[in-house]
Design a protein around this motif. Structure first.
Motif, PDB file in Angstrom:
ATOM      1  N   HIS A  80      -7.834  26.908  41.696  1.00 47.03           N
ATOM      2  CA  HIS A  80      -6.756  27.617  41.011  1.00 47.03           C
ATOM      3  C   HIS A  80      -5.869  26.727  40.152  1.00 47.03           C
ATOM      4  N   PHE A  81      -6.171  25.437  40.068  1.00 44.37           N
ATOM      5  CA  PHE A  81      -5.292  24.563  39.275  1.00 44.37           C
ATOM      6  C   PHE A  81      -6.032  23.321  38.806  1.00 44.37           C
ATOM      7  N   LEU A  82      -5.405  22.614  37.878  1.00 47.40           N
ATOM      8  CA  LEU A  82      -5.862  21.273  37.494  1.00 47.40           C
ATOM      9  C   LEU A  82      -4.605  20.442  37.208  1.00 47.40           C
ATOM     10  N   ASP A  83      -4.297  19.542  38.123  1.00 45.68           N
ATOM     11  CA  ASP A  83      -3.115  18.694  37.932  1.00 45.68           C
ATOM     12  C   ASP A  83      -3.476  17.533  37.008  1.00 45.68           C
ATOM     13  N   PHE A  84      -3.294  17.776  35.725  1.00 46.21           N
ATOM     14  CA  PHE A  84      -3.659  16.784  34.709  1.00 46.21           C
ATOM     15  C   PHE A  84      -2.992  15.427  34.957  1.00 46.21           C
ATOM     16  N   ASP A  85      -1.752  15.482  35.449  1.00 52.24           N
ATOM     17  CA  ASP A  85      -0.992  14.226  35.598  1.00 52.24           C
ATOM     18  C   ASP A  85      -1.310  13.515  36.917  1.00 52.24           C
ATOM     19  N   GLY A  86      -2.309  13.998  37.634  1.00 50.58           N
ATOM     20  CA  GLY A  86      -2.644  13.393  38.924  1.00 50.58           C
ATOM     21  C   GLY A  86      -3.694  12.293  38.838  1.00 50.58           C
ATOM     22  N   PHE A  87      -4.162  11.993  37.623  1.00 45.42           N
ATOM     23  CA  PHE A  87      -5.252  11.017  37.475  1.00 45.42           C
ATOM     24  C   PHE A  87      -4.760   9.655  36.993  1.00 45.42           C
ATOM     25  N   ASN A  88      -3.448   9.536  36.805  1.00 49.33           N
ATOM     26  CA  ASN A  88      -2.901   8.289  36.283  1.00 49.33           C
ATOM     27  C   ASN A  88      -3.422   7.974  34.883  1.00 49.33           C
ATOM     28  N   GLU A  89      -3.564   9.017  34.078  1.00 50.52           N
ATOM     29  CA  GLU A  89      -3.991   8.868  32.680  1.00 50.52           C
ATOM     30  C   GLU A  89      -2.823   9.282  31.793  1.00 50.52           C
ATOM     31  N   VAL A 169       0.290  20.763  36.841  1.00 51.30           N
ATOM     32  CA  VAL A 169       1.077  19.557  37.182  1.00 51.30           C
ATOM     33  C   VAL A 169       1.102  19.301  38.691  1.00 51.30           C
ATOM     34  N   MET A 170       1.297  18.031  39.023  1.00 52.96           N
ATOM     35  CA  MET A 170       1.420  17.670  40.444  1.00 52.96           C
ATOM     36  C   MET A 170       2.680  18.267  41.067  1.00 52.96           C
ATOM     37  N   ASN A 171       3.739  18.326  40.271  1.00 51.26           N
ATOM     38  CA  ASN A 171       5.009  18.863  40.778  1.00 51.26           C
ATOM     39  C   ASN A 171       4.956  20.396  40.744  1.00 51.26           C
ATOM     40  N   PHE A 172       3.935  20.947  41.385  1.00 55.36           N
ATOM     41  CA  PHE A 172       3.597  22.370  41.223  1.00 55.36           C
ATOM     42  C   PHE A 172       4.612  23.320  41.827  1.00 55.36           C
ATOM     43  N   PHE A 214     -11.752  25.805  26.204  1.00 57.65           N
ATOM     44  CA  PHE A 214     -10.699  26.814  26.039  1.00 57.65           C
ATOM     45  C   PHE A 214      -9.730  26.778  27.231  1.00 57.65           C
ATOM     46  N   ILE A 215     -10.279  26.627  28.438  1.00 57.89           N
ATOM     47  CA  ILE A 215      -9.438  26.554  29.632  1.00 57.89           C
ATOM     48  C   ILE A 215      -8.675  25.222  29.672  1.00 57.89           C
ATOM     49  N   PHE A 216      -9.346  24.144  29.306  1.00 57.85           N
ATOM     50  CA  PHE A 216      -8.650  22.852  29.233  1.00 57.85           C
ATOM     51  C   PHE A 216      -7.465  22.930  28.264  1.00 57.85           C
ATOM     52  N   ASP A 217      -7.695  23.583  27.133  1.00 58.64           N
ATOM     53  CA  ASP A 217      -6.610  23.691  26.131  1.00 58.64           C
ATOM     54  C   ASP A 217      -5.427  24.480  26.686  1.00 58.64           C
ATOM     55  N   ALA A 218      -5.726  25.530  27.451  1.00 65.25           N
ATOM     56  CA  ALA A 218      -4.642  26.338  28.035  1.00 65.25           C
ATOM     57  C   ALA A 218      -3.808  25.478  28.985  1.00 65.25           C
ATOM     58  N   LEU A 219      -4.487  24.678  29.804  1.00 60.75           N
ATOM     59  CA  LEU A 219      -3.776  23.831  30.771  1.00 60.75           C
ATOM     60  C   LEU A 219      -2.978  22.733  30.060  1.00 60.75           C
ATOM     61  N   LEU A 220      -3.514  22.231  28.962  1.00 59.72           N
ATOM     62  CA  LEU A 220      -2.775  21.221  28.187  1.00 59.72           C
ATOM     63  C   LEU A 220      -1.509  21.828  27.586  1.00 59.72           C
ATOM     64  N   ALA A 221      -1.625  23.090  27.146  1.00 60.35           N
ATOM     65  CA  ALA A 221      -0.460  23.776  26.573  1.00 60.35           C
ATOM     66  C   ALA A 221       0.603  24.045  27.640  1.00 60.35           C
ATOM     67  N   ASP A 222       0.181  24.150  28.899  1.00 59.59           N
ATOM     68  CA  ASP A 222       1.125  24.380  30.000  1.00 59.59           C
ATOM     69  C   ASP A 222       2.044  23.182  30.219  1.00 59.59           C
ATOM     70  N   GLN A 223       1.470  21.999  30.070  1.00 63.41           N
ATOM     71  CA  GLN A 223       2.152  20.757  30.448  1.00 63.41           C
ATOM     72  C   GLN A 223       3.611  20.655  29.999  1.00 63.41           C
ATOM     73  N   PRO A 224       3.877  20.736  28.675  1.00 60.19           N
ATOM     74  CA  PRO A 224       5.276  20.540  28.234  1.00 60.19           C
ATOM     75  C   PRO A 224       6.220  21.663  28.674  1.00 60.19           C
TER      76      PRO A 224
END
Ligand SMILES: [Zn+2]
Length: 300
Positions: A80-89, A169-172, A214-224
């Motif tokens: 149900h999620f992908l914490d983009f900021d959890g990979f230290n990238e 995000v990790m701070n979910f 398309f899903i990756f782009d949606a999650l990237l748009a979520d970040q900010p």
């Protein structure tokens, strides 16, 4: 004063049995129905005839978590999620591989699963829906259409989750910034309190060439967007003892409602676009309004 607020948080956590889920169930239903109503004429009659079923089942994946359903990737929760900021990238996270096997190789299975699998799970269900619709193309009397309606419901859920900023995000749940509970305050109570007056953009269909991207782009748009909601929460909670009417009015006014409206609108368009893309990829089968009435005899 602090103590009362802590007590309120405790109650919120206790009464929320499914844990940190996605959009609240009613918000999933709202988005899915909106997606159905915004479909083009080639798809709309099929979906309208099954609207109640699809709307209701678009909540199912959150219940699978409650009973610990597992699939080939593992338990349901990380789907149900992908914490983009959890990979230290560094943002915008170009270093995070888009291929699941490569993610596991690069970070190890534990971290990969901890950070979530939403794009890969969504892609898996998308492909199942394409296969069912392709079956329907081959065997118009078969069950492809009825299978596709369920896959459409499940796909809607994951696409909707990808548009909930806290799913990226990790701070979910605001747990890292002492704002615990913001996940549900934002996605459920804030939205339902303002349900009658939500300002949502009309559903538009975007062509999707690469569904996972398309899903990756949606999650990237979520970040900010997460920062906007957290800042609105910090301001709304100042000098307040409870998450009361005043808190939710302030949360809305400080910018969180605009974020919710934007992502609910985006989400409905994305769900409708995903269904259209699956139908196109399956060869644009004719979609029957009625389901099969008798078990079909399939001739190979
Ligand atoms: Zn979910």
């Amino acid at each position: 004063m602090k103590k009362l607020l802590v007590a309120a948080v405790g109650i919120a956590v206790l009464t929320w049995s499914a844990g940190v889920s996605a959009w609240g169930a009613d918000v999933h239903r709202l988005i899915t129905r909106r997606a159905i109503e915004g479909l083009p004429p080639e798809l709309k009659p099929f979906f309208m005839a099954r609207a109640d079923f699809i709307v209701e089942h678009s909540v199912d994946p959150d219940f699978w978590r409650v009973v610990d359903l597992t699939n080939q990737f593992g338990t349901e929760d990380p789907n149900h999620f992908l914490d983009f900021d959890g990979f230290n990238e560094p943002a915008p996270f170009a270093g995070v591989p888009r291929d699941w096997k490569t993610v596991v190789e690069k970070y190890g299975a534990d971290l990969a699963n901890k950070n979530g699998r939403l794009p890969w799970r969504a892609e898996e269900v998308f492909n199942k829906m394409v296969a069912s619709l392709a079956d329907l193309q081959k065997y118009p009397q078969g069950y492809g259409g009825e299978n596709a309606r369920y896959q459409a419901a499940v796909l809607a859920h994951y696409v909707e989750d990808a548009h909930q900023p806290f799913h990226a995000v990790m701070n979910f749940d605001g747990q890292l910034t002492n704002q615990r509970g913001i996940h549900s305050r934002f996605e459920t109570e804030l939205v339902l309190r303002n349900r009658a007056s939500l300002k949502l953009a009309p559903v538009t269909i975007t062509p999707i060439r690469d569904f996972k991207a398309f899903i990756f782009d949606a999650l990237l748009a979520d970040q900010p967007l997460v920062a906007t909601v957290l800042a609105a929460d910090s301001k709304a909670v100042e000098n307040r003892e409870m998450y009361d009417d005043g808190y939710f009015a302030a949360l809305a006014k400080n910018g969180a409602l605009a974020v919710a409206e934007q992502r609910i609108g985006d989400s409905a368009s994305a769900v409708a676009s995903a269904w259209v893309a699956a139908w196109e990829k399956a060869g644009k089968p004719k979609l029957p309004v009625d389901g099969p009435r008798t078990p079909a005899r399939i001739r190979k």
